[in-house]
Design a protein around this motif. Structure first.
Motif, PDB file in Angstrom:
ATOM      1  N   SER A  80       0.624  -1.722  -0.038  1.00  0.00           N
ATOM      2  CA  SER A  80       0.409   0.250  -0.063  1.00  0.00           C
ATOM      3  C   SER A  80       1.038   1.270   0.150  1.00  0.00           C
ATOM      4  CB  SER A  80      -1.313   0.168   1.363  1.00  0.00           C
ATOM      5  OG  SER A  80      -1.790  -0.922   1.191  1.00  0.00           O
ATOM      6  N   ALA A  81       2.096   0.840   0.810  1.00  0.00           N
ATOM      7  CA  ALA A  81       2.531   1.896   0.917  1.00  0.00           C
ATOM      8  C   ALA A  81       3.989   2.495  -0.345  1.00  0.00           C
ATOM      9  CB  ALA A  81       4.034   2.236   2.268  1.00  0.00           C
ATOM     10  N   GLY A  82       3.955   1.518  -1.257  1.00  0.00           N
ATOM     11  CA  GLY A  82       4.856   1.718  -3.051  1.00  0.00           C
ATOM     12  C   GLY A  82       5.713   1.114  -3.180  1.00  0.00           C
ATOM     13  N   GLY A  83       5.303   0.073  -1.659  1.00  0.00           N
ATOM     14  CA  GLY A  83       6.648  -1.517  -2.198  1.00  0.00           C
ATOM     15  C   GLY A  83       6.823  -2.780  -3.023  1.00  0.00           C
ATOM     16  N   ASN A  84       7.541  -3.251  -3.602  1.00  0.00           N
ATOM     17  CA  ASN A  84       7.308  -4.418  -4.004  1.00  0.00           C
ATOM     18  C   ASN A  84       7.710  -5.591  -4.146  1.00  0.00           C
ATOM     19  OD1 ASN A  84       6.196  -2.328  -6.228  1.00  0.00           O
ATOM     20  ND2 ASN A  84       8.563  -2.279  -6.543  1.00  0.00           N
ATOM     21  N   ILE A  85       6.810  -6.749  -3.708  1.00  0.00           N
ATOM     22  CA  ILE A  85       6.779  -7.980  -3.329  1.00  0.00           C
ATOM     23  C   ILE A  85       7.784  -8.045  -4.302  1.00  0.00           C
ATOM     24  CG2 ILE A  85       6.625 -10.100  -2.109  1.00  0.00           C
ATOM     25  CD1 ILE A  85       5.515  -7.561  -0.818  1.00  0.00           C
ATOM     26  N   ILE A  86       8.896  -8.760  -4.261  1.00  0.00           N
ATOM     27  CA  ILE A  86      10.268  -9.659  -5.010  1.00  0.00           C
ATOM     28  C   ILE A  86       9.986 -10.989  -4.795  1.00  0.00           C
ATOM     29  CG2 ILE A  86      11.087  -7.918  -5.388  1.00  0.00           C
ATOM     30  CD1 ILE A  86      13.603  -8.150  -4.279  1.00  0.00           C
ATOM     31  N   LYS A  87      10.148 -11.777  -3.559  1.00  0.00           N
ATOM     32  CA  LYS A  87       9.820 -13.188  -3.653  1.00  0.00           C
ATOM     33  C   LYS A  87       8.172 -13.702  -2.362  1.00  0.00           C
ATOM     34  CE  LYS A  87      14.851 -14.289  -3.409  1.00  0.00           C
ATOM     35  NZ  LYS A  87      15.878 -14.543  -2.676  1.00  0.00           N
ATOM     36  N   PRO A  88       7.839 -13.918  -2.939  1.00  0.00           N
ATOM     37  CA  PRO A  88       6.329 -14.411  -1.890  1.00  0.00           C
ATOM     38  C   PRO A  88       6.865 -14.863  -1.054  1.00  0.00           C
ATOM     39  CG  PRO A  88       6.173 -14.738  -4.356  1.00  0.00           C
ATOM     40  CD  PRO A  88       7.405 -14.693  -4.709  1.00  0.00           C
ATOM     41  N   VAL A  89       6.210 -14.785   0.247  1.00  0.00           N
ATOM     42  CA  VAL A  89       5.984 -15.837   1.391  1.00  0.00           C
ATOM     43  C   VAL A  89       6.290 -17.126   0.810  1.00  0.00           C
ATOM     44  CG1 VAL A  89       4.737 -16.687   3.007  1.00  0.00           C
ATOM     45  CG2 VAL A  89       4.056 -13.796   2.787  1.00  0.00           C
ATOM     46  N   PHE A  90       7.642 -17.414   1.981  1.00  0.00           N
ATOM     47  CA  PHE A  90       8.100 -18.776   1.567  1.00  0.00           C
ATOM     48  C   PHE A  90       8.310 -19.281   3.024  1.00  0.00           C
ATOM     49  CE2 PHE A  90      11.519 -15.996   1.031  1.00  0.00           C
ATOM     50  CZ  PHE A  90      13.047 -16.706   1.427  1.00  0.00           C
ATOM     51  N   GLU A  91       8.237 -20.381   3.261  1.00  0.00           N
ATOM     52  CA  GLU A  91       8.863 -21.472   4.412  1.00  0.00           C
ATOM     53  C   GLU A  91       9.970 -21.516   4.759  1.00  0.00           C
ATOM     54  OE1 GLU A  91       5.980 -24.325   5.715  1.00  0.00           O
ATOM     55  OE2 GLU A  91       4.263 -23.074   5.313  1.00  0.00           O
ATOM     56  N   PHE A  92      10.400 -21.491   5.750  1.00  0.00           N
ATOM     57  CA  PHE A  92      12.355 -22.302   6.061  1.00  0.00           C
ATOM     58  C   PHE A  92      12.396 -22.485   7.667  1.00  0.00           C
ATOM     59  CE2 PHE A  92      12.076 -17.995   7.395  1.00  0.00           C
ATOM     60  CZ  PHE A  92      12.659 -17.890   8.300  1.00  0.00           C
ATOM     61  N   PRO A  93      13.014 -23.706   7.678  1.00  0.00           N
ATOM     62  CA  PRO A  93      13.385 -23.758  10.038  1.00  0.00           C
ATOM     63  C   PRO A  93      12.813 -22.758  10.289  1.00  0.00           C
ATOM     64  CG  PRO A  93      14.969 -24.872   7.663  1.00  0.00           C
ATOM     65  CD  PRO A  93      14.334 -23.933   6.665  1.00  0.00           C
ATOM     66  N   GLY A  94      11.986 -22.637  11.285  1.00  0.00           N
ATOM     67  CA  GLY A  94      11.953 -22.043  12.227  1.00  0.00           C
ATOM     68  C   GLY A  94      10.770 -20.787  11.291  1.00  0.00           C
ATOM     69  N   GLY A  95      10.009 -20.626  10.246  1.00  0.00           N
ATOM     70  CA  GLY A  95       9.391 -19.797  10.066  1.00  0.00           C
ATOM     71  C   GLY A  95       9.258 -19.646   8.788  1.00  0.00           C
ATOM     72  N   ARG A  96       8.988 -17.815   8.502  1.00  0.00           N
ATOM     73  CA  ARG A  96       8.049 -17.630   7.301  1.00  0.00           C
ATOM     74  C   ARG A  96       8.670 -16.526   6.688  1.00  0.00           C
ATOM     75  NH1 ARG A  96       2.413 -17.456   5.951  1.00  0.00           N
ATOM     76  NH2 ARG A  96       2.514 -16.682   7.598  1.00  0.00           N
ATOM     77  N   ARG A  97       8.986 -16.673   5.659  1.00  0.00           N
ATOM     78  CA  ARG A  97       9.125 -14.117   5.157  1.00  0.00           C
ATOM     79  C   ARG A  97       8.966 -14.423   3.543  1.00  0.00           C
ATOM     80  NH1 ARG A  97      16.004 -14.924   5.539  1.00  0.00           N
ATOM     81  NH2 ARG A  97      16.045 -15.003   3.002  1.00  0.00           N
ATOM     82  N   PHE A  98       8.764 -13.129   3.275  1.00  0.00           N
ATOM     83  CA  PHE A  98       9.009 -12.660   2.123  1.00  0.00           C
ATOM     84  C   PHE A  98       9.988 -11.384   2.268  1.00  0.00           C
ATOM     85  CE2 PHE A  98       6.087  -9.830   4.790  1.00  0.00           C
ATOM     86  CZ  PHE A  98       6.348  -8.745   3.415  1.00  0.00           C
ATOM     87  N   HIS A  99      10.436 -11.076   1.002  1.00  0.00           N
ATOM     88  CA  HIS A  99      11.502 -10.136   0.333  1.00  0.00           C
ATOM     89  C   HIS A  99      10.139  -9.035  -0.068  1.00  0.00           C
ATOM     90  CE1 HIS A  99      15.721 -12.643   0.437  1.00  0.00           C
ATOM     91  NE2 HIS A  99      14.390 -13.214   1.336  1.00  0.00           N
ATOM     92  N   PHE A 100      11.501  -7.749  -0.428  1.00  0.00           N
ATOM     93  CA  PHE A 100      10.537  -6.565  -0.995  1.00  0.00           C
ATOM     94  C   PHE A 100      11.656  -5.620  -1.125  1.00  0.00           C
ATOM     95  CE2 PHE A 100      10.554  -5.134   3.695  1.00  0.00           C
ATOM     96  CZ  PHE A 100      10.306  -4.168   3.381  1.00  0.00           C
ATOM     97  N   THR A 101      11.225  -4.442  -1.971  1.00  0.00           N
ATOM     98  CA  THR A 101      12.343  -3.580  -2.365  1.00  0.00           C
ATOM     99  C   THR A 101      11.681  -1.978  -2.025  1.00  0.00           C
ATOM    100  OG1 THR A 101      11.452  -3.699  -4.949  1.00  0.00           O
ATOM    101  CG2 THR A 101      13.204  -4.373  -3.597  1.00  0.00           C
TER     102      THR A 101
END
Length: 114
Positions: A80-101
């Motif tokens: 909503s503030a103008g960032g871009n998701i460049i790696k959607p949510v993915f799982e890894f041992p211990g949690g989940r994350r996504f990358h943005f610019t």
């Protein structure tokens, strides 16, 4: 012993980057001239300096990772503030994350164990 206590990132558009981080993470800013702004908030302090460069993991840049209790809410705020998701949510041992610019193309990430 030394510890990390301040980060600096490049920003090609200081007003846009300030608006983004203030909107998404409620950071406060102090300008030091037209080419530098310092930030503070519920995180490590740091600053943005005027430059056309951007940090990315693929180019060997440090990946700054935020923690969130609610990934969906944080992702929505970033988009909503103008960032871009460049790696959607993915799982890894211990949690989940996504990358943005951010609006200046710096790559960051958000993770959660929830």
């Amino acid at each position: 012993m030394a510890k990390i206590n301040y980060l600096e990132l490049a920003a090609s558009n200081l007003p846009a980057v300030k608006n983004f981080y203030q909107t998404v993470f409620n950071w406060q800013f102090t300008d030091y001239g037209p080419e530098y702004t310092a930030f503070s908030g519920d995180t490590i302090d740091g600053g943005f300096y005027q430059a056309d460069a951007a940090s990315s993991q693929a180019k060997g840049g440090v990946l700054i990772v935020f923690y969130s209790d609610n990934l969906a809410t944080t992702q929505h705020a970033i988009e909503s503030a103008g960032g871009n998701i460049i790696k959607p949510v993915f799982e890894f041992p211990g949690g989940r994350r996504f990358h943005f610019t951010d609006p200046c193309n710096n790559e960051l990430a958000v993770w959660s164990d929830k």
